[in-house]
Motif scaffolding. Structure first.
Motif, PDB file in Angstrom:
ATOM      1  N   PRO A   1     -10.503  -8.544  11.821  1.00 13.05           N
ATOM      2  CA  PRO A   1     -11.324  -7.537  12.502  1.00 13.05           C
ATOM      3  C   PRO A   1     -11.155  -7.497  14.008  1.00 13.05           C
ATOM      4  O   PRO A   1     -11.489  -6.500  14.647  1.00 13.05           O
ATOM      5  CB  PRO A   1     -12.742  -7.916  12.091  1.00 13.05           C
TER       6      PRO A   1
ATOM      7  N   TYR B   1       0.813  -1.219   0.000  1.00  7.49           N
ATOM      8  CA  TYR B   1       0.000   0.000   0.000  1.00  7.49           C
ATOM      9  C   TYR B   1       0.850   1.274   0.000  1.00  7.49           C
ATOM     10  O   TYR B   1       0.341   2.347  -0.295  1.00  7.49           O
ATOM     11  CB  TYR B   1      -0.917   0.012   1.231  1.00  7.49           C
TER      12      TYR B   1
ATOM     13  N   THR C   1      -5.302   3.834   5.628  1.00  4.05           N
ATOM     14  CA  THR C   1      -5.714   2.883   4.591  1.00  4.05           C
ATOM     15  C   THR C   1      -5.135   1.498   4.873  1.00  4.05           C
ATOM     16  O   THR C   1      -5.828   0.478   4.739  1.00  4.05           O
ATOM     17  CB  THR C   1      -5.264   3.375   3.207  1.00  4.05           C
TER      18      THR C   1
ATOM     19  N   GLN D   1      -6.992  -0.038   7.841  1.00  4.68           N
ATOM     20  CA  GLN D   1      -8.326  -0.501   7.451  1.00  4.68           C
ATOM     21  C   GLN D   1      -8.251  -1.800   6.660  1.00  4.68           C
ATOM     22  O   GLN D   1      -9.067  -2.720   6.856  1.00  4.68           O
ATOM     23  CB  GLN D   1      -9.025   0.584   6.649  1.00  4.68           C
ATOM     24  N   ALA D   2      -7.259  -1.905   5.769  1.00  9.50           N
ATOM     25  CA  ALA D   2      -7.104  -3.132   4.987  1.00  9.50           C
ATOM     26  C   ALA D   2      -6.790  -4.318   5.896  1.00  9.50           C
ATOM     27  O   ALA D   2      -7.326  -5.428   5.711  1.00  9.50           O
ATOM     28  CB  ALA D   2      -6.007  -2.946   3.942  1.00  9.50           C
ATOM     29  N   TYR D   3      -5.941  -4.102   6.863  1.00  4.99           N
ATOM     30  CA  TYR D   3      -5.577  -5.177   7.788  1.00  4.99           C
ATOM     31  C   TYR D   3      -6.774  -5.584   8.643  1.00  4.99           C
ATOM     32  O   TYR D   3      -7.026  -6.785   8.852  1.00  4.99           O
ATOM     33  CB  TYR D   3      -4.421  -4.723   8.664  1.00  4.99           C
ATOM     34  N   LEU D   4      -7.536  -4.597   9.117  1.00  6.23           N
ATOM     35  CA  LEU D   4      -8.669  -4.898   9.995  1.00  6.23           C
ATOM     36  C   LEU D   4      -9.802  -5.599   9.232  1.00  6.23           C
ATOM     37  O   LEU D   4     -10.590  -6.331   9.837  1.00  6.23           O
ATOM     38  CB  LEU D   4      -9.170  -3.619  10.652  1.00  6.23           C
ATOM     39  N   ARG D   5      -9.893  -5.374   7.933  1.00  2.00           N
ATOM     40  CA  ARG D   5     -10.883  -6.128   7.165  1.00  2.00           C
ATOM     41  C   ARG D   5     -10.576  -7.623   7.177  1.00  2.00           C
ATOM     42  O   ARG D   5     -11.465  -8.467   7.182  1.00  2.00           O
ATOM     43  CB  ARG D   5     -10.940  -5.614   5.725  1.00  2.00           C
ATOM     44  N   ALA D   6      -9.275  -7.955   7.168  1.00  2.00           N
ATOM     45  CA  ALA D   6      -8.859  -9.360   7.198  1.00  2.00           C
ATOM     46  C   ALA D   6      -8.845  -9.913   8.618  1.00  2.00           C
ATOM     47  O   ALA D   6      -9.135 -11.088   8.836  1.00  2.00           O
ATOM     48  CB  ALA D   6      -7.487  -9.515   6.555  1.00  2.00           C
TER      49      ALA D   6
END
Length: 337
Positions: A335, A259, A325, A328-333
């Motif tokens: 949570p 990223y 960003t 957020q990408a990490y937390l989507r995977a």
């Protein structure tokens, strides 16, 4: 002793300038212009010239001078070095090139880094260019006796810099501001990678001790603190200096680099790898060298500098957006992190 610094108005070089003058050296500094943040010490002579863009003007200023040591703080490519060799071939007893400890083998083949550790960094153009500079200088030393000494700083900081692993070099307050506002602070990997932070005044003691030292010709040195901390410890101690407990989130380095292209070299090619330096060589050549400022003290000194003037507390909004960003990408995977 008569010494010339090319550049000489940065974080590391400014501390070395101060110490050189304090030790009675006759210091000349050649650069494009003086820095308000890093003023020259009283007694140093300033020559305004751009050795890269206006070499003829630089040569005119240098005419008739001979130096015990010349230090190029701003050589980054083999072309820069070729220019230096031509300019200073018969003008100095010692030419000091500022390389980088990031040039050492990545990933490292052994946890303890000495000056004999191979140079190889497939991740970072900056490091590979520094390696090319070293190779050209050592060839000149072997072939014609060009009097080179190579110095490889690692991450060195001072009153104007707090270099966290995921920070903004141009706007260091950004990460501290995030801590104060309770935002998450990224630490790559699991936070246990080992790292060494070196106060600029400590570096200067080893560096200035090499100037004019004939025995250092043909040798390379790194100059760092002996204090080794994890990135988690470094981040927590910075937070404690602020009076907060940082909200650390551990994110894989590969994800960060995906990223944030800027991190490919400086993270995968440097800070994501554990570094522990063997400083026995610099201590043999400069017996009075010892690093005395631990990170816990140094970060408090730097924090005091930033807090003394709100104008210094600038924020890198672009970096903030990138970090958010990534989080957020990490937390989507993951949570629950």
């Amino acid at each position: 002793m008569k010494v010339l610094f090319i550049g000489g108005s940065g974080l590391i070089s400014s501390a070395s300038s101060e110490l050189a003058v304090a030790r009675g050296m006759e210091l000349f500094v050649m650069n494009r212009g003086l820095s308000a943040r890093y003023p020259l010490p009283a007694g140093a002579v300033h020559w305004q010239a751009d050795v890269r863009q206006a070499p003829d003007a630089a040569a005119r200023l240098l005419q008739g001078h001979f130096f015990d040591a010349v230090v190029d703080w701003v050589a980054y490519t083999a072309a820069d070095i070729e220019q230096d060799i031509g300019l200073f071939r018969n003008m100095t007893r010692q030419f000091v090139f500022i390389s980088s400890a990031s040039a050492y083998q990545k990933p490292p083949g052994h946890y303890l880094i000495s000056e004999d550790t191979p140079l190889a960094n497939p991740f970072w153009d900056y490091s590979r260019n520094k390696i090319a500079c070293e190779e050209r200088l050592l060839a000149a030393y072997r072939q014609e006796g060009f009097p080179v000494t190579i110095v490889r700083p690692s991450l060195t900081y001072g009153p104007t810099q707090i270099p966290l692993c995921m920070g903004s070099w141009q706007h260091p307050w950004t990460a501290l501001d995030r801590m104060r506002r309770g935002q998450k602070i990224i630490v790559p990997g699991d936070g246990t990678s080992l790292w060494v932070m070196t106060w600029n005044g400590d570096f200067a003691k080893g560096f200035v001790g090499l100037l004019g030292r004939e025995q250092a010709i043909g040798h390379a040195f790194h100059i760092t603190s002996d204090e080794v901390l994890t990135w988690d410890q470094l981040t927590v101690q910075a937070g404690h200096a602020l009076g907060v407990e940082p909200d650390i989130i551990h994110i894989p380095s590969d994800l960060i680099a995906a990223y944030w292209p800027h991190a490919h070299g400086s993270l995968l090619g440097d800070k994501a790898r554990s570094v522990v330096f063997d400083n026995s060589k610099i201590k043999r050549f400069v017996p009075d060298f010892v690093a005395t400022v631990p990170w816990q003290e140094g970060v408090r000194r730097a924090l005091a500098w930033f807090e003394a003037d709100a104008a210094r507390q600038t924020i890198d909004e672009e970096a903030n957006q990138v970090w958010d960003t990534i989080i957020q990408a990490y937390l989507r995977a993951f949570p629950s992190s």
